[in-house]
Every structure is written in structure tokens, then in C-alpha cells.
Design an enzyme around this catalytic site. Sequence first.
Site, PDB file in Angstrom:
ATOM      1  N   HIS A  17      25.544  31.859  51.249  1.00  0.00           N
ATOM      2  CA  HIS A  17      26.031  31.384  49.949  1.00  0.00           C
ATOM      3  C   HIS A  17      24.940  30.586  49.239  1.00  0.00           C
ATOM      4  CE1 HIS A  17      30.231  31.412  51.943  1.00  0.00           C
ATOM      5  NE2 HIS A  17      30.265  32.353  51.014  1.00  0.00           N
ATOM      6  N   LYS A  41      43.308  35.309  53.259  1.00  0.00           N
ATOM      7  CA  LYS A  41      42.602  34.512  54.272  1.00  0.00           C
ATOM      8  C   LYS A  41      43.294  33.179  54.514  1.00  0.00           C
ATOM      9  CE  LYS A  41      37.996  36.267  53.014  1.00  0.00           C
ATOM     10  NZ  LYS A  41      36.774  35.921  52.273  1.00  0.00           N
ATOM     11  N   ARG A  89      26.200  41.688  50.224  1.00  0.00           N
ATOM     12  CA  ARG A  89      25.421  41.801  51.456  1.00  0.00           C
ATOM     13  C   ARG A  89      25.261  43.291  51.758  1.00  0.00           C
ATOM     14  NH1 ARG A  89      29.634  38.091  54.391  1.00  0.00           N
ATOM     15  NH2 ARG A  89      30.802  39.587  53.158  1.00  0.00           N
TER      16      ARG A  89
HETATM   17  O1  PNS Z   1      34.929  34.492  49.180  1.00  0.00           O
HETATM   18  P1  PNS Z   1      36.076  35.382  48.824  1.00  0.00           P
HETATM   19  O2  PNS Z   1      37.224  35.199  49.795  1.00  0.00           O
HETATM   20  O3  PNS Z   1      35.678  36.828  48.708  1.00  0.00           O
HETATM   21  O4  PNS Z   1      36.585  34.883  47.378  1.00  0.00           O
HETATM   22  C1  PNS Z   1      37.635  35.547  46.736  1.00  0.00           C
HETATM   23  C2  PNS Z   1      38.134  34.776  45.488  1.00  0.00           C
HETATM   24  C3  PNS Z   1      38.662  33.397  45.875  1.00  0.00           C
HETATM   25  C4  PNS Z   1      36.989  34.622  44.495  1.00  0.00           C
HETATM   26  C5  PNS Z   1      39.266  35.681  44.893  1.00  0.00           C
HETATM   27  O5  PNS Z   1      40.241  35.904  45.850  1.00  0.00           O
HETATM   28  C6  PNS Z   1      39.891  35.086  43.631  1.00  0.00           C
HETATM   29  O6  PNS Z   1      39.313  35.159  42.567  1.00  0.00           O
HETATM   30  N1  PNS Z   1      41.099  34.511  43.777  1.00  0.00           N
HETATM   31  C7  PNS Z   1      41.829  33.939  42.665  1.00  0.00           C
HETATM   32  C8  PNS Z   1      42.930  34.897  42.195  1.00  0.00           C
HETATM   33  C9  PNS Z   1      42.381  35.971  41.291  1.00  0.00           C
HETATM   34  O7  PNS Z   1      41.827  35.732  40.223  1.00  0.00           O
HETATM   35  N2  PNS Z   1      42.556  37.235  41.706  1.00  0.00           N
HETATM   36  C10 PNS Z   1      42.123  38.382  40.931  1.00  0.00           C
HETATM   37  C11 PNS Z   1      40.838  38.942  41.444  1.00  0.00           C
HETATM   38  S1  PNS Z   1      41.046  39.651  43.057  1.00  0.00           S
END
Ligand code: PNS
Length: 157
Positions: A17, A41, A89
Site C-alpha cells: 500500500h 471481509k 498487483r
Molecule cells: O482493500 P479493499 O478491500 O479491496 O477495498 C474495497 C473498498 C473498501 C474500497 C470497497 O469495498 C468500497 O468502496 N466499499 C464501499 C462501498 C462501495 O462504494 N461499494 C461500491 C464499489 S464495490
Amino acid sequence: MKTAIYAGSFDPITNGHLDILDRALKLFDRIIIAVGKNIEKNTLFTTEEQIEMIKTATKGKNVEVNAFTGLLVDYAKKKKIRHIIRGLRAVSDFDYEFQMATLNRRLSHEIDSVFLMTDKEYFYLSSSMVKQLAAAGGAINDYVPKNVRIELEKKFK
Ligand code: PNS
């Protein structure tokens, strides 16, 4: 001043990150690291713990660290930001990222996803892998900053 949002679960933040963050800071003046909830998660750390670890690991960089709830695009709009950073990645990330970026674009046409590739050293590094390693007593020095290593060791003591 160009600002982008770097969104993720960051449970916890890893050197992968941080590699993406440094790359993003070459393209944007300031980055808002936005800790969000991925409903798929379960997290090891609380949002407050994640934020504290990120703040310590990014000290001295032009970064703001926040949590958001709800949709990422709504958070970006509230902050008046048009770019969302995501790290890529291996090829296996692509499908998930493609779906998320497409959905986000449908939700808000003005917001673009910007994908940055991690250094090859981090191709197979993920927060989940680091947690598994730490839980099993493996060495994680190469994968997370020192403050995160200490917090992981406390969790699995
Ligand atoms: O590190 P990650 O788990 O891939 O992050 C995912 C994250 C938190 C960025 C994604 O789940 C998110 O944007 N969650 C908020 C809800 C949302 O906007 N969902 C629509 C896009 S999937």
C-alpha cells in the site's frame, strides 16, 4: 492542488500500500487515504486502529487519513474529488478491480479510477497474507512498516 482518494480496507496497511501511495504522490499533490468497509471481509483491526497505524506509517507525507461509510463515490463527491487510486498487483486483481471501477463509473460518471502497479516485490503481498503469516508466527518485517508489525504482534501474542 490536485488531490485523489486512495481507498481500501487497509487491514492493516502494508508496504505494498505504501508503495502505491508513494507512486500516487508523484501524480497528485495530496492523497486522502480513505478506510472503507468491504462487506466481504471481517477485519482484525478496528477502524480507529487502522487509521492510527496509517497515520504513523505515513507521517511526513502529504496525506489525510479518514474513514468513510456508504458508497465510495458519494464520499469522493462530498470531498469534491474526481480520482480514486487503486493498486494492481497480479492479473488476478484485474477482474475485481474492473467490476468495482465499472460499478463506480455507473454510480458517478465524473469520477475516474486510477490504477497504479505495485513494485514486483509486492505482487503477492496482501493484508490477508500478512495476517496469516503473523498469526502463524512467521517473520513479517519485509512486508509491513515497523509500527504495524508491533500491532500485529500484539494481536497474535
Ligand atoms: O482493500 P479493499 O478491500 O479491496 O477495498 C474495497 C473498498 C473498501 C474500497 C470497497 O469495498 C468500497 O468502496 N466499499 C464501499 C462501498 C462501495 O462504494 N461499494 C461500491 C464499489 S464495490
